[in-house]
Design a protein around this motif. Structure first.
Motif, mmCIF file in Angstrom:
data_model
loop_
_atom_site.group_PDB
_atom_site.id
_atom_site.type_symbol
_atom_site.label_atom_id
_atom_site.label_comp_id
_atom_site.label_asym_id
_atom_site.label_seq_id
_atom_site.Cartn_x
_atom_site.Cartn_y
_atom_site.Cartn_z
ATOM 1 N N ARG A 289 -5.382 5.054 -14.945
ATOM 2 C CA ARG A 289 -4.953 3.650 -14.934
ATOM 3 C C ARG A 289 -5.913 2.796 -14.109
ATOM 4 N N THR A 290 -6.110 1.538 -14.550
ATOM 5 C CA THR A 290 -6.969 0.622 -13.805
ATOM 6 C C THR A 290 -6.192 -0.178 -12.770
ATOM 7 N N PHE A 291 -4.873 -0.282 -12.950
ATOM 8 C CA PHE A 291 -4.086 -1.109 -12.035
ATOM 9 C C PHE A 291 -4.204 -0.616 -10.597
ATOM 10 N N LYS A 292 -4.036 0.678 -10.387
ATOM 11 C CA LYS A 292 -4.068 1.226 -9.031
ATOM 12 C C LYS A 292 -5.450 1.024 -8.405
ATOM 13 N N ALA A 293 -6.501 1.182 -9.198
ATOM 14 C CA ALA A 293 -7.851 0.985 -8.669
ATOM 15 C C ALA A 293 -8.057 -0.458 -8.227
ATOM 16 N N LYS A 294 -7.547 -1.405 -9.021
ATOM 17 C CA LYS A 294 -7.687 -2.821 -8.682
ATOM 18 C C LYS A 294 -6.858 -3.163 -7.448
ATOM 19 N N LEU A 295 -5.676 -2.561 -7.349
ATOM 20 C CA LEU A 295 -4.829 -2.786 -6.178
ATOM 21 C C LEU A 295 -5.515 -2.285 -4.913
ATOM 22 N N ASP A 296 -6.060 -1.075 -4.968
ATOM 23 C CA ASP A 296 -6.754 -0.515 -3.802
ATOM 24 C C ASP A 296 -7.937 -1.392 -3.405
ATOM 25 N N LEU A 297 -8.662 -1.892 -4.406
ATOM 26 C CA LEU A 297 -9.817 -2.747 -4.129
ATOM 27 C C LEU A 297 -9.384 -4.036 -3.444
ATOM 28 N N ALA A 304 -11.131 -5.738 4.873
ATOM 29 C CA ALA A 304 -12.531 -5.740 5.301
ATOM 30 C C ALA A 304 -13.065 -7.153 5.505
ATOM 31 N N ASN A 305 -12.671 -8.069 4.637
ATOM 32 C CA ASN A 305 -13.181 -9.440 4.715
ATOM 33 C C ASN A 305 -12.270 -10.384 5.485
ATOM 34 N N LYS A 306 -11.185 -9.832 6.060
ATOM 35 C CA LYS A 306 -10.282 -10.609 6.928
ATOM 36 C C LYS A 306 -9.859 -11.923 6.261
ATOM 37 N N ILE A 307 -9.439 -11.816 5.001
ATOM 38 C CA ILE A 307 -9.054 -13.002 4.243
ATOM 39 C C ILE A 307 -7.911 -13.742 4.924
ATOM 40 N N HIS A 436 13.237 2.972 -4.544
ATOM 41 C CA HIS A 436 12.202 3.985 -4.370
ATOM 42 C C HIS A 436 12.514 4.875 -3.171
ATOM 43 N N ASP A 437 12.020 6.089 -3.222
ATOM 44 C CA ASP A 437 12.095 6.941 -2.046
ATOM 45 C C ASP A 437 10.694 7.255 -1.541
ATOM 46 N N HIS A 438 9.722 6.472 -1.979
ATOM 47 C CA HIS A 438 8.339 6.730 -1.578
ATOM 48 C C HIS A 438 7.554 5.428 -1.577
ATOM 49 N N VAL A 439 6.953 5.085 -0.451
ATOM 50 C CA VAL A 439 6.049 3.947 -0.385
ATOM 51 C C VAL A 439 4.756 4.409 0.252
ATOM 52 N N THR A 440 3.709 3.611 0.114
ATOM 53 C CA THR A 440 2.432 3.909 0.747
ATOM 54 C C THR A 440 2.264 3.001 1.953
ATOM 55 N N ALA A 441 1.976 3.606 3.099
ATOM 56 C CA ALA A 441 1.776 2.836 4.329
ATOM 57 C C ALA A 441 0.419 3.191 4.917
ATOM 58 N N SER A 442 -0.316 2.177 5.344
ATOM 59 C CA SER A 442 -1.621 2.379 5.984
ATOM 60 C C SER A 442 -1.628 1.648 7.315
ATOM 61 N N PHE A 443 -2.079 2.351 8.355
ATOM 62 C CA PHE A 443 -2.134 1.758 9.683
ATOM 63 C C PHE A 443 -3.575 1.839 10.181
ATOM 64 N N TYR A 444 -4.018 0.777 10.839
ATOM 65 C CA TYR A 444 -5.392 0.709 11.319
ATOM 66 C C TYR A 444 -5.385 0.525 12.821
ATOM 67 N N ARG A 445 -6.286 1.228 13.501
ATOM 68 C CA ARG A 445 -6.346 1.091 14.945
ATOM 69 C C ARG A 445 -7.769 1.310 15.424
ATOM 70 N N ARG A 446 -8.067 0.875 16.637
ATOM 71 C CA ARG A 446 -9.378 1.099 17.223
ATOM 72 C C ARG A 446 -9.345 2.366 18.058
ATOM 73 N N VAL A 447 -10.368 3.207 17.865
ATOM 74 C CA VAL A 447 -10.437 4.425 18.666
ATOM 75 C C VAL A 447 -11.362 4.249 19.876
ATOM 76 N N THR A 448 -12.301 3.287 19.795
ATOM 77 C CA THR A 448 -13.137 2.919 20.939
ATOM 78 C C THR A 448 -13.299 1.415 20.896
ATOM 79 N N ALA A 449 -14.025 0.895 21.859
ATOM 80 C CA ALA A 449 -14.227 -0.557 21.897
ATOM 81 C C ALA A 449 -15.091 -1.022 20.735
ATOM 82 N N ASP A 450 -15.976 -0.126 20.259
ATOM 83 C CA ASP A 450 -16.925 -0.551 19.235
ATOM 84 C C ASP A 450 -16.664 0.054 17.863
#
Length: 497
Positions: A289-297, A304-307, A436-450
C-alpha cells in the motif's frame, strides 16, 4: 472500522478478510497476501529521483505529468497491446466503452523497422536514436513536455536493465551495420526470486550474431533484426510487465516467473506445490500500500522540518471509511517552548479561509479540491470569496482548517486543529483509539546536548479485556532490548566508561 496486520508481511486487512472463519476470534489469521508467510518476495525499490518527484511533488510540472502519465508511459513501452476489439457498439450515450473479445496480450516487432517506416515501441531504443525525443513525442507535441521526455529517457538509460539491453543492440549495429543480430530476453534467472527481483543486464538479455534456431528458446523472447513478423510475448517471461509498463518498473524489475519457491521456513512438510503461483505473486504485490508510506513520510516531514515546532511525541491510528479508503488520526505533542500562545500565532500555521485565486491560484485549487466541507468554528476574515461546488456557492465557513504547506506538498485532505484544553485532549485521545486495540506511538528525546535520538517505537499487543495498567507492567514491555540499552548506559556511565 478495525484494522489488522498480517504478522508475516505487514499487509493491512479488515477483520472480515480473516482466513480463520471461527466466530468472534480475537486473533484472526490472514493469508490472502503471503499465504501465512509462504510467499516471500523482495520489496520494490523507491523510484529514481526524477520519477519520484514527478509522482509526488505538487508543482505544475508534476501535476501535468500525473494527468498525462498514460501518454508518457506509452512513449517508452517496448510492446504494443494486441486484442480483438469490438468496435460495433454505439458510443452515442453513456461513458466511453472499450470492449475486448477474448484475452488481451502484448506484441513485439523487429529491432529495425522496414525501410521507409518510422520506428515504434522497442525500435526507438535501437534505430535512428539521434531524433529519438522528437520521434517519441510524435503527435503528442501539444500535450507533452519535451523536458519531461528528456528526463525520463535519461532516467531509463541510467537505471533500466531492459533499456540497456536494447541499447547494446544499437551500439553493436553502429559498429557493424551488416550484422544479423538477435536479442534474446532470457526467461531463467540464477538468483533466488524470494530475495532478488532486480537483475543485471547480463541476466536479462544476450546478443546473438548470425543464425540461431528460435524454436529452441522455451519462453525466452527473441527479437530479430528484421523478420516482418509480430511476436506474442509470453506472460510468464519475467520481463513481461517491465516491457509494457516501464514507468511502473523503472529499473526493469522482474515480474512473475515460474520458479519462485515458497519460503521454506513456513512449509510444514507439504507434499503439494512448492512454487509461488501467478495469482499468489500478484496478491502479494497488490497488498503493498502507498497510504502508509505517504503517512510515514508526512510524519517524518513534520518532525524533521519542524513545521509546527519541535515534536516530542506522535500518536496515530489508521482507520477506514465506509468506502474502504484509509485515513489517519494523528496527535502531535510539541515541546513546551514551541506552544503557540496567541490566536495570531495559530493563524500562521492554520488557515480556514478561501485563498485569493488571483494571487495564489494553485493554493486556491488545492483548497477547492480537498478542503471544502461543512461549517466549523474557526475565526475567519470577512470577505466575499466563494467556491462553487456542485452548483452551490460556498464561502469560507465551509473550508476545513488546514496547513497550507502540508496541503500543497501532499495534495490530500489534511485537517489541522490546535488543541489546548485538557478536555479536548481527552476527547482526541479517546477518538484516536476508538475501535482499536493497537496504535502506533513514537517518542523523541535527546541523549546528549548535541545528539538527538531519531525515534523510539515499541509495539505492544494486548487483548480486548486486559487492563492497560497491567499491560504496561508486563515484563515483556518493561524489559525490551531498547529500554535495556538505556539502563546499560546508566550503569556504564557510573563506572566511567
Amino acid at each position: 472500522m478495525p484494522m489488522y496486520e498480517c504478522e508475516h508481511c505487514n499487509a493491512l486487512y479488515w477483520y472480515a478478510e480473516k482466513s480463520n472463519k471461527s466466530y468472534n476470534t480475537t486473533e484472526p489469521k490472514f493469508t490472502l497476501c503471503c499465504k501465512g508467510g509462504k510467499v516471500q518476495l523482495p520489496q520494490l525499490q523507491e523510484a529514481p529521483r526524477v520519477l519520484y518527484d514527478l509522482l509526488y511533488n505538487n508543482t505544475p510540472k508534476s501535476k501535468h505529468f500525473r494527468d498525462n502519465i498514460k501518454a508518457y508511459n506509452s512513449m517508452f513501452q517496448f510492446t504494443s497491446m494486441g486484442a480483438k476489439i469490438d468496435r460495433g457498439r454505439s458510443q452515442a450515450r453513456g461513458p466511453p466503452t472499450f470492449i475486448l473479445c477474448g484475452e488481451n496480450y502484448h506484441l513485439m516487432g523487429n529491432l529495425i523497422p522496414p525501410e521507409g517506416n518510422i520506428a515504434k515501441f522497442s525500435q526507438l531504443y535501437v534505430f535512428d536514436t539521434q531524433d529519438e525525443i522528437e520521434t517519441r513525442m510524435g503527435e503528442h507535441h501539444k500535450e507533452i513536455h519535451e523536458d519531461i521526455v528528456r528526463e525520463l529517457k535519461q532516467m531509463l538509460d541510467d537505471n533500466n536493465v531492459l533499456v540497456k539491453a536494447f541499447r547494446m543492440v544499437r551500439d553493436s549495429l553502429t559498429r557493424e551495420s551488416n550484422n544479423t543480430i538477435k536479442l534474446r530476453l532470457l526467461d531463467k534467472r540464477e538468483k533466488d526470486g524470494r530475495r532478488y527481483n532486480l537483475p543485471n543486464t547480463d541476466e536479462v538479455a544476450a546478443l546473438i550474431v548470425g543464425d540461431f534456431d528460435i524454436n529452441k528458446t522455451d519462453r525466452d523472447i527473441v527479437v530479430e533484426t528484421q523478420s516482418g513478423r509480430l511476436q506474442r510475448i509470453n506472460q510468464l517471461n519475467p520481463a513481461y510487465l517491465g516491457l509494457q509498463y516501464p514507468l511502473l518498473f523503472p529499473f526493469g524489475e522482474d515480474s512473475y516467473k515460474e520458479d519462485i519457491p515458497f519460503n521454506k521456513g513456513n512449509q510444514s512438510g507439504s507434499k503439494g506445490r512448492h512454487e509461488v503461483s501467478l495469482r499468489e505473486f500478484f496478491a502479494f504485490r497488490i497488498q503493498e500500500r502507498t497510504f502508509k508510506a505517504k503517512l510515514d513520510l508526512m510524519i517524518k516531514d513534520i518532525r524533521a522540518n519542524k513545521i509546527f515546532g519541535r515534536v516530542c511525541a506522535v500518536v496515530y491510528t489508521i482507520e477506514f471509511q465506509k468506502r474502504g479508503l484509509p485515513h489517519a488520526h494523528i496527535l502531535l505533542f510539541l515541546h513546551k517552548d514551541d506552544k503557540f500562545p496567541t490566536a495570531e500565532d495559530i493563524d500562521k500555521i492554520i488557515s480556514a479561509e478561501i485563498p485569493d485565486k488571483e494571487l495564489d491560484p494553485e493554493y486556491f485549487e488545492a483548497v477547492e479540491k480537498h478542503m471544502i466541507h461543512g461549517p466549523c468554528v474557526y475565526r475567519r476574515k470577512e470577505d466575499v470569496r466563494t467556491i462553487n461546488k456542485y452548483g452551490v456557492d460556498l464561502d469560507s465557513r465551509y473550508v476545513v482548517p488546514h496547513n497550507r504547506l502540508l496541503l500543497m506538498r501532499y495534495g490530500a485532505h489534511i485537517n489541522v486543529e490546535w488543541c489546548n484544553q485538557s478536555r479536548s485532549i481527552k476527547y482526541l485521545i479517546k477518538y484516536v483509539n476508538k475501535g482499536h486495540d493497537h496504535v502506533t506511538a513514537s517518542f523523541y528525546r535527546r541523549v546528549t546536548a548535541d545528539a538527538e535520538l531519531d525515534e523510539y517505537d515499541e509495539n505492544v499487543i494486548f487483548k480486548d479485556h486486559e487492563n492497560l495498567e497491567d499491560v504496561v507492567r508486563k515484563a515483556s514491555v518493561k524489559e525490551s532490548m531498547f529500554l535495556g540499552w538505556f539502563e546499560a548506559n546508566k550503569d556504564y556511565a557510573k563506572q566511567g566508561h
